[in-house]
Scaffold this motif. Structure first.
Motif, PDB file in Angstrom:
ATOM      1  N   GLY A  22     -95.981  92.769  47.867  1.00 62.41           N
ATOM      2  CA  GLY A  22     -94.674  92.197  48.115  1.00 62.41           C
ATOM      3  C   GLY A  22     -94.243  91.327  46.958  1.00 62.41           C
ATOM      4  N   MET A  23     -92.945  91.196  46.793  1.00 62.24           N
ATOM      5  CA  MET A  23     -92.387  90.299  45.777  1.00 62.24           C
ATOM      6  C   MET A  23     -91.099  89.712  46.329  1.00 62.24           C
ATOM      7  SD  MET A  23     -91.116  93.166  43.028  1.00 62.24           S
ATOM      8  CE  MET A  23     -92.724  93.939  43.031  1.00 62.24           C
ATOM      9  N   GLU A  35    -101.533  85.314  47.652  1.00 66.44           N
ATOM     10  CA  GLU A  35    -100.147  84.953  47.380  1.00 66.44           C
ATOM     11  C   GLU A  35    -100.111  84.084  46.129  1.00 66.44           C
ATOM     12  OE1 GLU A  35     -98.534  84.565  52.018  1.00 66.44           O
ATOM     13  OE2 GLU A  35     -98.376  82.875  50.630  1.00 66.44           O
ATOM     14  N   ALA A  36     -99.060  84.231  45.335  1.00 69.51           N
ATOM     15  CA  ALA A  36     -98.874  83.387  44.152  1.00 69.51           C
ATOM     16  C   ALA A  36     -97.380  83.141  43.969  1.00 69.51           C
ATOM     17  CB  ALA A  36     -99.471  84.036  42.911  1.00 69.51           C
ATOM     18  N   ALA A  37     -97.027  81.941  43.520  1.00 66.51           N
ATOM     19  CA  ALA A  37     -95.612  81.618  43.372  1.00 66.51           C
ATOM     20  C   ALA A  37     -95.401  80.547  42.312  1.00 66.51           C
ATOM     21  CB  ALA A  37     -95.030  81.145  44.704  1.00 66.51           C
ATOM     22  N   TRP A  38     -94.247  80.630  41.667  1.00 64.17           N
ATOM     23  CA  TRP A  38     -93.771  79.593  40.750  1.00 64.17           C
ATOM     24  C   TRP A  38     -92.564  78.926  41.396  1.00 64.17           C
ATOM     25  CZ3 TRP A  38     -95.130  76.760  36.754  1.00 64.17           C
ATOM     26  CH2 TRP A  38     -94.138  76.051  36.063  1.00 64.17           C
ATOM     27  N   HIS A  39     -92.567  77.585  41.416  1.00 65.32           N
ATOM     28  CA  HIS A  39     -91.481  76.819  42.019  1.00 65.32           C
ATOM     29  C   HIS A  39     -90.771  76.037  40.920  1.00 65.32           C
ATOM     30  CE1 HIS A  39     -94.684  77.449  44.983  1.00 65.32           C
ATOM     31  NE2 HIS A  39     -93.731  77.513  45.885  1.00 65.32           N
ATOM     32  N   GLN A  40     -89.546  76.436  40.628  1.00 64.67           N
ATOM     33  CA  GLN A  40     -88.775  75.817  39.557  1.00 64.67           C
ATOM     34  C   GLN A  40     -87.834  74.768  40.139  1.00 64.67           C
ATOM     35  OE1 GLN A  40     -89.063  76.403  36.143  1.00 64.67           O
ATOM     36  NE2 GLN A  40     -87.797  74.555  36.047  1.00 64.67           N
ATOM     37  N   GLY A  94     -94.709  86.833  53.485  1.00 65.52           N
ATOM     38  CA  GLY A  94     -95.984  86.592  52.826  1.00 65.52           C
ATOM     39  C   GLY A  94     -97.149  87.181  53.613  1.00 65.52           C
ATOM     40  N   LYS A  95     -98.309  87.188  52.968  1.00 66.01           N
ATOM     41  CA  LYS A  95     -99.524  87.770  53.555  1.00 66.01           C
ATOM     42  C   LYS A  95    -100.551  86.716  53.958  1.00 66.01           C
ATOM     43  CE  LYS A  95     -98.494  92.188  52.556  1.00 66.01           C
ATOM     44  NZ  LYS A  95     -97.224  92.011  51.849  1.00 66.01           N
ATOM     45  N   GLY A  96    -100.260  85.439  53.732  1.00 62.06           N
ATOM     46  CA  GLY A  96    -101.230  84.400  54.010  1.00 62.06           C
ATOM     47  C   GLY A  96    -101.515  84.241  55.494  1.00 62.06           C
ATOM     48  N   ASP A  97    -102.635  83.589  55.798  1.00 57.74           N
ATOM     49  CA  ASP A  97    -103.033  83.348  57.186  1.00 57.74           C
ATOM     50  C   ASP A  97    -102.550  81.960  57.590  1.00 57.74           C
ATOM     51  OD1 ASP A  97    -104.168  83.503  59.641  1.00 57.74           O
ATOM     52  OD2 ASP A  97    -106.220  83.783  58.961  1.00 57.74           O
ATOM     53  N   SER A  98    -103.430  80.975  57.649  1.00 55.88           N
ATOM     54  CA  SER A  98    -103.002  79.608  57.979  1.00 55.88           C
ATOM     55  C   SER A  98    -102.386  78.901  56.775  1.00 55.88           C
ATOM     56  CB  SER A  98    -104.193  78.798  58.499  1.00 55.88           C
ATOM     57  OG  SER A  98    -104.705  79.371  59.674  1.00 55.88           O
ATOM     58  N   LEU A  99    -102.871  79.232  55.569  1.00 60.52           N
ATOM     59  CA  LEU A  99    -102.316  78.662  54.341  1.00 60.52           C
ATOM     60  C   LEU A  99    -101.295  79.637  53.780  1.00 60.52           C
ATOM     61  CD1 LEU A  99    -105.572  77.286  52.679  1.00 60.52           C
ATOM     62  CD2 LEU A  99    -103.830  75.994  53.926  1.00 60.52           C
ATOM     63  N   ARG A 100    -100.062  79.179  53.597  1.00 61.81           N
ATOM     64  CA  ARG A 100     -98.978  80.059  53.145  1.00 61.81           C
ATOM     65  C   ARG A 100     -98.126  79.331  52.112  1.00 61.81           C
ATOM     66  NH1 ARG A 100     -96.649  82.546  58.872  1.00 61.81           N
ATOM     67  NH2 ARG A 100     -98.629  83.339  59.671  1.00 61.81           N
ATOM     68  N   ILE A 101     -97.650  80.081  51.129  1.00 64.11           N
ATOM     69  CA  ILE A 101     -96.718  79.500  50.166  1.00 64.11           C
ATOM     70  C   ILE A 101     -95.426  80.313  50.060  1.00 64.11           C
ATOM     71  CG2 ILE A 101     -98.448  78.328  48.772  1.00 64.11           C
ATOM     72  CD1 ILE A 101     -98.475  80.683  46.882  1.00 64.11           C
ATOM     73  N   LEU A 102     -95.425  81.543  50.585  1.00 69.74           N
ATOM     74  CA  LEU A 102     -94.235  82.384  50.511  1.00 69.74           C
ATOM     75  C   LEU A 102     -93.422  82.386  51.802  1.00 69.74           C
ATOM     76  CD1 LEU A 102     -95.543  85.521  48.560  1.00 69.74           C
ATOM     77  CD2 LEU A 102     -94.555  83.409  47.685  1.00 69.74           C
ATOM     78  N   VAL A 133     -95.226  86.627  44.536  1.00 69.11           N
ATOM     79  CA  VAL A 133     -95.798  87.948  44.792  1.00 69.11           C
ATOM     80  C   VAL A 133     -96.952  87.778  45.771  1.00 69.11           C
ATOM     81  CG1 VAL A 133     -95.157  88.915  42.549  1.00 69.11           C
ATOM     82  CG2 VAL A 133     -97.360  87.753  42.803  1.00 69.11           C
ATOM     83  N   ASP A 134     -97.282  88.860  46.485  1.00 67.52           N
ATOM     84  CA  ASP A 134     -98.426  88.810  47.392  1.00 67.52           C
ATOM     85  C   ASP A 134     -99.021  90.203  47.529  1.00 67.52           C
ATOM     86  OD1 ASP A 134     -97.215  90.250  49.777  1.00 67.52           O
ATOM     87  OD2 ASP A 134     -95.840  88.559  49.648  1.00 67.52           O
TER      88      ASP A 134
END
Length: 469
Positions: free
Chosen positions: A273-274, A325-330, A131-139, A311-312
Motif C-alpha cells: 500500500g501507499m 509501515e513507514a512514513a515521512w511527516h512534513q 495501514g497494515k499495523g496491529d496495535s502500533l500504527r502510523i498510517l 508505504v506499507d
C-alpha cells in the motif's frame, strides 16, 4: 453563504443522489433494479456488545489510597442493506460518555452505496482503517483517538468517528484506490483531569498556574499589599484567569479540512500500500508564554498541519506473518526553530507473529527519528524533552488450552531510550462463543515522565465480562 452550510448542502446532495439513484435510472452504474426489488432485498440486522469491568487500583507507595471503578459500556449496531446500498448506525452508551461526552453517543452513522462493480461511495460519521499495523500504527490517520482509557481499549474501540466523504474504486481483482475528504478537524481526546490525564499536560498546567500566581503575588507586594492578603488576592486572580481551562481553535471551518489518497494491491502474495494524507497532528501544542496567557485569559492550544507520505506491506514468510509501515511527516518547521511547531519526522513500524502449536507470539516495534532536534533550545519548545531517536517495543505471548476456550497471556511494552514500561499478565475464558471473561493486571514503571512510567502509582487489577449479540 456560510462555509459550513455549503459543506452541509454538499453532503446532503450526495446522500440524496445516492438514495435516489434508482429512481433516476442510473442503469450505467448498476442501478437497473426496480424499487420493489430493492425493498424486497433489504434486511435489517441488530448486533452489538456489552462489557462490564471492575478495576482495583493498587498504590504501592500508599496502599491505603487504593480505589475501585467500574468502566462499562454497551454498543448497539443496526444495519440495513440492499443490493445497491447499505446503512449502518451504531450507538455507544457508558456513564463516561453520557456524563462528559454526549456527542459521542452516536458511535457511527454511515450510508454506503455501490455504483456498479467498481465504485463504492461512503458518507456520514465513519471510522476508516488505513495501514497494515496491529496495535502500533502510523498510517491509520483519518480518525482521532479517545485516550480517556488509554490502556484497556483496542485501537478500533478508541477511534472517534468523523464526518467524511469516501470513494473506493476497485482497479482489479484486489487493487483499490481510496479517496477521503474530512471537512473539519478534531484532535485526539486527552483527559484534562482524572487518573489518565497525561503528565505532560498536568505539568504544563501546574507550572502555568504557579508562574501566574507568583507573578500576581509579586505585583501585589510591590503595590504595598502585604501577606497574607496578597496571597489570597493573587490566588483569586489566578483562579479567575484559569477559569477557562483551555482556549481551543475553531476547527469547524473549511481551512481545517483534511484529505488523502491510498492505493493498495497484492503481488504474488505480498500485500502493498501507499498513501498521501494532508491534515493536522492530533496532539495539541500549548502556548505557555505568560504574556500570551495574560492576553488570552487561558492557555492557547494549536494544531500543526502536516503532510504524510507512507508505504506499507504485509506478507507470509514460512511460518511468520510479517507487517511493516513507514512514513515521512512534513511539518512547517523545516529548520526546527519554531517552538510551537513539531519538527519534520520519520517513523517506521515492524511487526511479526507466529504460532507454535498452542503457543502464539506477537512482536511489534515503532521507531521515530526527529530532524533538527538540536535547534529546539527554547525551554518552551514542544520538543524540548524529546529524543532524536526513540522507539516503542510491544509484545504478547499466549498459550491456549481446552480447545481454545482458555488462554493465558503475558503482554508488555517498553519505551526506548527512557526504558519506562508496562506489563500485562492475563487469563481469558470463553465458555461459549459470545461470552468472554478475562482477568488482567496492569503494572507500570520506569521514567516518571514517560508514556507508561507516568502511571507508576496507578497499577490495577481488572475483571471483565463481555457479551456479543
Amino acid at each position: 453563504m456560510n462555509k459550513n452550510l455549503w459543506v452541509s448542502l454538499i453532503l446532503f446532495t450526495v446522500v440524496l443522489a445516492s438514495i435516489g439513484a434508482q429512481d433516476f435510472g442510473f442503469e450505467d452504474f448498476g442501478f437497473s433494479g426496480s424499487l420493489s426489488d430493492t425493498e424486497d432485498a433489504s434486511a435489517l440486522s441488530i448486533s452489538g456488545e456489552f462489557d462490564f469491568s471492575s478495576r482495583f487500583f493498587i498504590n504501592t507507595d500508599d496502599p491505603e489510597t487504593g480505589f475501585t471503578e467500574t468502566p462499562s459500556s454497551i454498543l448497539v449496531r443496526m444495519e440495513s442493506s440492499s443490493p445497491a446500498s447499505e446503512f449502518s448506525f451504531a450507538l455507544r452508551l457508558s456513564p463516561e460518555i453520557v456524563a462528559n461526552k454526549p456527542a459521542r453517543i452516536i458511535d457511527e452513522a454511515t450510508l454506503r452505496t455501490y455504483w456498479g462493480d467498481s465504485v463504492e461511495l461512503t458518507v456520514g460519521m465513519a471510522k476508516v482503517v488505513w495501514g497494515k499495523g496491529d496495535s502500533l500504527r502510523i498510517l491509520d490517520v483519518v480518525n482521532p483517538q479517545d485516550y480517556s482509557d488509554p490502556f484497556n481499549t483496542d485501537v478500533e474501540g478508541r477511534k472517534i468517528a468523523q464526518a467524511l466523504i469516501k470513494v473506493d474504486w476497485r482497479t482489479g481483482m484486489v487493487g483499490k484506490l481510496e479517496a477521503v475528504y474530512v471537512p473539519f478537524f478534531q484532535g485526539d481526546y486527552l483527559p484534562l483531569e482524572g487518573i489518565w490525564a497525561p503528565k505532560a499536560f498536568t505539568d504544563i498546567w501546574d507550572s502555568s498556574y504557579s508562574s501566574a500566581y507568583d507573578t500576581n503575588h509579586d505585583i501585589l507586594i510591590a503595590e504595598g499589599i502585604k501577606d497574607p492578603a496578597a496571597a489570597i488576592i493573587a490566588a483569586a486572580q489566578v483562579d479567575a484567569l484559569m477559569e477557562q481551562l483551555l482556549l481551543y481553535p475553531d476547527t469547524k471551518s473549511l481551512e481545517w479540512g483534511q484529505g488523502g489518497l491510498r492505493y493498495t494491491d497484492s503481488f504474488k502474495g505480498v500485500d502493498v500500500g501507499m498513501q498521501y494524507y494532508t491534515g493536522f497532528l492530533r496532539t495539541p501544542v500549548i502556548n505557555t508564554d505568560f504574556a500570551v496567557l495574560v492576553a488570552t485569559h487561558a492557555p492557547v492550544l494549536s494544531y500543526n498541519r502536516y503532510h504524510q507520505i507512507g508505504v506499507d506491506s504485509a506478507f507470509v514468510l514460512g511460518p511468520y506473518n510479517l507487517r511493516a509501515e513507514a512514513a515521512w511527516h512534513q511539518t512547517y518547521d523545516t529548520k526546527g526553530t519554531d517552538p510551537l511547531i513539531y519538527n519534520p519526522f520519520a517513523s517506521m513500524v515492524l511487526g511479526v507473529d507466529r504460532n507454535f502449536g498452542a503457543v502464539s507470539l506477537n512482536l511489534q516495534t515503532l521507531g521515530t527519528w526527529i530532524t533538527n532536534l538540536d535547534q529546539a533550545t527554547n525551554v518552551g519548545d514542544v520538543e524540548s524533552t524529546a529524543h532524536e531517536l526513540s522507539g516503542t517495543v510491544m509484545g504478547q505471548l499466549g498459550y491456549t488450552m481446552k480447545n481454545g476456550k482458555m488462554e493465558a497471556t503475558l503482554a508488555g511494552a517498553a519505551e526506548i531510550p527512557d526504558l519506562n514500561w508496562m506489563l500485562v499478565p492475563g487469563f481469558t475464558i470463553t465458555p461459549v462463543d459470545d461470552v468472554t471473561f478475562s482477568f488482567n493486571g496492569y503494572f507500570f514503571g520506569g521514567d516518571s515522565n514517560g508514556q507508561f512510567g507516568q502511571y507508576h502509582d496507578r497499577n490495577f487489577l481488572e475483571f471483565k465480562a463481555a457479551y456479543a449479540f
